[in-house]
Design a protein around this motif. Sequence first.
Motif, PDB file in Angstrom:
ATOM      1  N   ALA B  49       0.817  -1.205   0.000  1.00 41.48           N
ATOM      2  CA  ALA B  49       0.000   0.000   0.000  1.00 41.48           C
ATOM      3  C   ALA B  49       0.851   1.257   0.000  1.00 41.48           C
ATOM      4  O   ALA B  49       0.461   2.283  -0.538  1.00 41.48           O
ATOM      5  CB  ALA B  49      -0.915  -0.010   1.209  1.00 41.48           C
ATOM      6  N   ASP B  53       4.734  -2.614  -6.151  1.00 40.50           N
ATOM      7  CA  ASP B  53       5.325  -3.904  -6.494  1.00 40.50           C
ATOM      8  C   ASP B  53       6.425  -3.635  -7.524  1.00 40.50           C
ATOM      9  O   ASP B  53       6.151  -3.285  -8.669  1.00 40.50           O
ATOM     10  CB  ASP B  53       4.228  -4.790  -7.091  1.00 40.50           C
ATOM     11  N   GLY B 111       2.935 -19.071  -9.933  1.00 40.17           N
ATOM     12  CA  GLY B 111       2.113 -19.696  -8.900  1.00 40.17           C
ATOM     13  C   GLY B 111       2.139 -18.962  -7.571  1.00 40.17           C
ATOM     14  O   GLY B 111       1.228 -19.099  -6.785  1.00 40.17           O
ATOM     15  N   ARG B 113       2.796 -15.527  -7.136  1.00 38.57           N
ATOM     16  CA  ARG B 113       2.702 -14.073  -7.199  1.00 38.57           C
ATOM     17  C   ARG B 113       1.584 -13.576  -6.303  1.00 38.57           C
ATOM     18  O   ARG B 113       0.525 -14.173  -6.258  1.00 38.57           O
ATOM     19  CB  ARG B 113       2.363 -13.628  -8.622  1.00 38.57           C
ATOM     20  N   ARG B 114       1.835 -12.473  -5.696  1.00 44.12           N
ATOM     21  CA  ARG B 114       0.716 -11.803  -5.044  1.00 44.12           C
ATOM     22  C   ARG B 114       0.387 -10.629  -5.931  1.00 44.12           C
ATOM     23  O   ARG B 114       0.632  -9.494  -5.624  1.00 44.12           O
ATOM     24  CB  ARG B 114       1.115 -11.373  -3.657  1.00 44.12           C
ATOM     25  N   ARG B 115      -0.095 -10.996  -7.050  1.00 41.44           N
ATOM     26  CA  ARG B 115      -0.327 -10.001  -8.074  1.00 41.44           C
ATOM     27  C   ARG B 115      -1.780  -9.950  -8.404  1.00 41.44           C
ATOM     28  O   ARG B 115      -2.506 -10.912  -8.243  1.00 41.44           O
ATOM     29  CB  ARG B 115       0.407 -10.424  -9.333  1.00 41.44           C
ATOM     30  N   VAL B 116      -2.151  -8.826  -8.955  1.00 44.11           N
ATOM     31  CA  VAL B 116      -3.514  -8.643  -9.410  1.00 44.11           C
ATOM     32  C   VAL B 116      -3.420  -8.518 -10.921  1.00 44.11           C
ATOM     33  O   VAL B 116      -2.775  -7.611 -11.430  1.00 44.11           O
ATOM     34  CB  VAL B 116      -4.103  -7.369  -8.782  1.00 44.11           C
ATOM     35  N   THR B 117      -4.013  -9.475 -11.610  1.00 43.98           N
ATOM     36  CA  THR B 117      -3.894  -9.481 -13.062  1.00 43.98           C
ATOM     37  C   THR B 117      -5.144  -8.857 -13.697  1.00 43.98           C
ATOM     38  O   THR B 117      -6.178  -8.705 -13.040  1.00 43.98           O
ATOM     39  CB  THR B 117      -3.751 -10.916 -13.597  1.00 43.98           C
ATOM     40  N   ASP B 120      -8.029 -11.106 -13.284  1.00 44.27           N
ATOM     41  CA  ASP B 120      -8.683 -11.030 -11.967  1.00 44.27           C
ATOM     42  C   ASP B 120      -9.735  -9.932 -11.936  1.00 44.27           C
ATOM     43  O   ASP B 120     -10.793 -10.068 -11.330  1.00 44.27           O
ATOM     44  CB  ASP B 120      -7.660 -10.711 -10.864  1.00 44.27           C
ATOM     45  N   LEU B 121      -9.392  -8.824 -12.591  1.00 45.38           N
ATOM     46  CA  LEU B 121     -10.233  -7.634 -12.484  1.00 45.38           C
ATOM     47  C   LEU B 121     -11.420  -7.667 -13.427  1.00 45.38           C
ATOM     48  O   LEU B 121     -12.322  -6.839 -13.328  1.00 45.38           O
ATOM     49  CB  LEU B 121      -9.390  -6.386 -12.784  1.00 45.38           C
ATOM     50  N   THR B 123     -14.362  -8.874 -14.098  1.00 43.29           N
ATOM     51  CA  THR B 123     -15.616  -9.528 -13.704  1.00 43.29           C
ATOM     52  C   THR B 123     -16.825  -8.627 -13.965  1.00 43.29           C
ATOM     53  O   THR B 123     -17.950  -9.018 -13.695  1.00 43.29           O
ATOM     54  CB  THR B 123     -15.602  -9.860 -12.197  1.00 43.29           C
ATOM     55  N   LEU B 159      -4.543  -3.000 -12.958  1.00 40.35           N
ATOM     56  CA  LEU B 159      -4.639  -2.323 -11.672  1.00 40.35           C
ATOM     57  C   LEU B 159      -4.400  -0.818 -11.802  1.00 40.35           C
ATOM     58  O   LEU B 159      -5.033  -0.025 -11.108  1.00 40.35           O
ATOM     59  CB  LEU B 159      -3.622  -2.952 -10.706  1.00 40.35           C
ATOM     60  N   LEU B 162      -7.578   0.787 -12.906  1.00 40.23           N
ATOM     61  CA  LEU B 162      -8.560   0.739 -11.810  1.00 40.23           C
ATOM     62  C   LEU B 162      -8.260   1.822 -10.773  1.00 40.23           C
ATOM     63  O   LEU B 162      -9.135   2.596 -10.374  1.00 40.23           O
ATOM     64  CB  LEU B 162      -8.524  -0.639 -11.148  1.00 40.23           C
ATOM     65  N   MET B 163      -6.995   1.886 -10.345  1.00 36.58           N
ATOM     66  CA  MET B 163      -6.648   2.842  -9.294  1.00 36.58           C
ATOM     67  C   MET B 163      -6.753   4.275  -9.789  1.00 36.58           C
ATOM     68  O   MET B 163      -7.153   5.167  -9.056  1.00 36.58           O
ATOM     69  CB  MET B 163      -5.257   2.541  -8.756  1.00 36.58           C
TER      70      MET B 163
END
Lengths: 505, 261
Positions: B49, B53, B111, B113-117, B120-121, B123, B159, B162-163
Amino acid sequence: MARGLAACAAIVGASAALIGQALDPSLLLAPTKDSWPSYHGDYSGRRHSALTQITPENVRQLGLQWVFQTGRPDQLKASPIVVNGVIYISAPDHLWALDARSGRQIWHYTHPENQAFHIGHRGVAVYGDLVYLTTPDAYLIALGAKDGKVRWKVTIADWKKGYWSTMAPLLIRNHLLVGVSGDFDNLPGLLQSFDPTNGELQWTFYTTKDGPHFGGQMWMTGTYDPELNLTYWGTGNPTPVLNGPARPGPNLYTNSIVALNPETGKLVWHFQATPHDTHDWDANEVPVLVDGTFRGQPAKMLMHASRGGYFFVLDRATGRNLLTRPFGPVNWAKGIDEKGQPIPDPAKEPSRDGVLMAPNEAGLTNYRSPSVDTREGLFIVSAQDSYGIYFFKPEHGDYGWAGADYNIWGKGLLKAIDYQTGDIKWTKDLHGGAAGAGVLTTTTGVLFTGDSAGNAIALRTRDGATLWNSGIGRVGTAPVTYELDGRQYLLIGGGSSLFAFALPR
Amino acid sequence: MQRILTACLLWLAAAPVSGQTRAAAVSPGETLFQAQCGFCHGRDATGGASGPDLTDSELVAQDRNGDKLGPVIRTGRPERGMPGFPLSDPDLKSVIDFIHARKAAVDKNPGRRRRVTIADLSTGNADAGRAYFNGAGGCAACHSPTGDLASVGARYRGLGLLMRFLYPTAGNATQLPGEPRQNPVTVTVTLPTGETVTGPLVFRDEFTIALRDADGWFRSWPQSAVKVSVKDPVQAHADQLGKYTDDDVHNLFAYLQTLVK
């Protein structure tokens, strides 16, 4: 956990002789006006001073007396401790002893370089002729108050596992209470009590121990009620941090106020400010002890403005809830349960495509000390109205953070909460994001804090009107005050320096 | 946005799953990174935050031997709360090597990653997003899909997109390299003489107001001596944050993704 006395020089005698500039532990029960002998100033956590020299009428005349420059890059975040004419101010791996009259350095202790987290340090504790410093690599070190030399040191926790320590220990009689931090690993949360004369472990209280949830670290200094003989601590968030499904249920005793017996470390009651937290909203913020009336009835209260955005008033003998009110935008609770605890909305757990949260990860408030003025009936807290977005998907796993979150927007606001109702009596724009400063109130109706734009400020407690300011750089400390040689001093950190203000002679 | 360091304020990155132990070999760059940078950027550089990344950063992707990263590390980005780190040349190199090593490791190990692809977004429903844009969201009052937002879905992705629509200055991950960054807030200061000065806001607190005038000079006044009028075009974004449902957010994202021309 490996523990024991590190090989070091002679242990101090078990009965610290109180001579010269040593602290008498009874001072902590009734601090003298020339001292600020512990993190909160006294056991209550009110951060309120009875000194009367500085008033709303004359505060505009405050002038700089001296500056102590640490010469280090890191921002000061510690509360200065003032005992017998000596100021102790700390930073990660560093402790300085200063002359409270002139700001001149008496000694400087430097801890050996280490690879643990260096994110900030909150202050020290003093007992007899010893000063206690916690370190990033999770040692508790007792230094001679006279010379800054190491008398003994013990391990608090294993930093290689992911623990670190930033906190100012709390001394209660012959118990030195020390917490740790650790958020990136699945670690049991613990508070320990050490013998202040030799560092021997007396007891350990675990908030979490056996999973599936971990965490609940106690990384901010607690408070103490000598009459009830209970010490109160806020506990941290559970880990894995953002993965809720891995740890169903409320995840006790994370994100709670816990009341412990300081002799044994046994839990007497608990209240969970944020059940089943999935947003890093630890409840480590100061549990402030206030005596007075609550809606006409005499009450021994505990007040806590929690990172998740709710303000609580509890009966501190039993933990019974008297009031629960949000003090800014919150969107994660479906309601309040019969215990007065917010009920988390499952729809607001971190998701694959993201959930928009109020507040953000930094919380509606955080480590910054609040202050209570009982005459005005106000709980004053440095708040941050904010929004963030939170993600979790099973691929993120169940270790440590286990997810992702981002800040979207935040605004720093000083808020004065009427603690009878939870209504916000006044709000002050701090001109930026979350501020770093705690709040100090005094009995004359003036309060001191820092804004988000590099000013130390004094406000009228009653209505928040600005009375004085000084552009000393970002304030990261909670201000303290003491009186010496008939003069009331205000100590406040700006950037990496400590500033002392007083009225003209 | 000031960086706030708290004992919890960051998220970390792909830590080993329970039961595994960490790799034993620790490079000097890793040691330095973890002590100096890890709190904001995560122990293994996958961010949080308060710091982005780095394994997913445009700047890191474009960096060659420190040409982009070196100056940023040394001077910091004070406007975003990042201090400068006066590292020696060898230390700087080892930190940058570590960041690149982390990027390489994350890139070949999806496998953990703490990523937002983008997947993912994705939807939301673009038609519902268009309706929100033109209706309840009020976006059309200031923005046009054929004007200022034409091609926004190509300029920002995932992301970052989005942000940016949630709050245009949010997040460090949304800043494209080389993109000029000017405060979107403009102020007009009226002096006691009646003269007015207008320009982008540089600094404002309760006591002082500062802007950059038309000639590019920094100018400041005591707040008490002048009249100040502020025009903040992004305030509407902040006001909207309390009004969105999560579905609105995802639908709007889906709609903005379609604006690629």
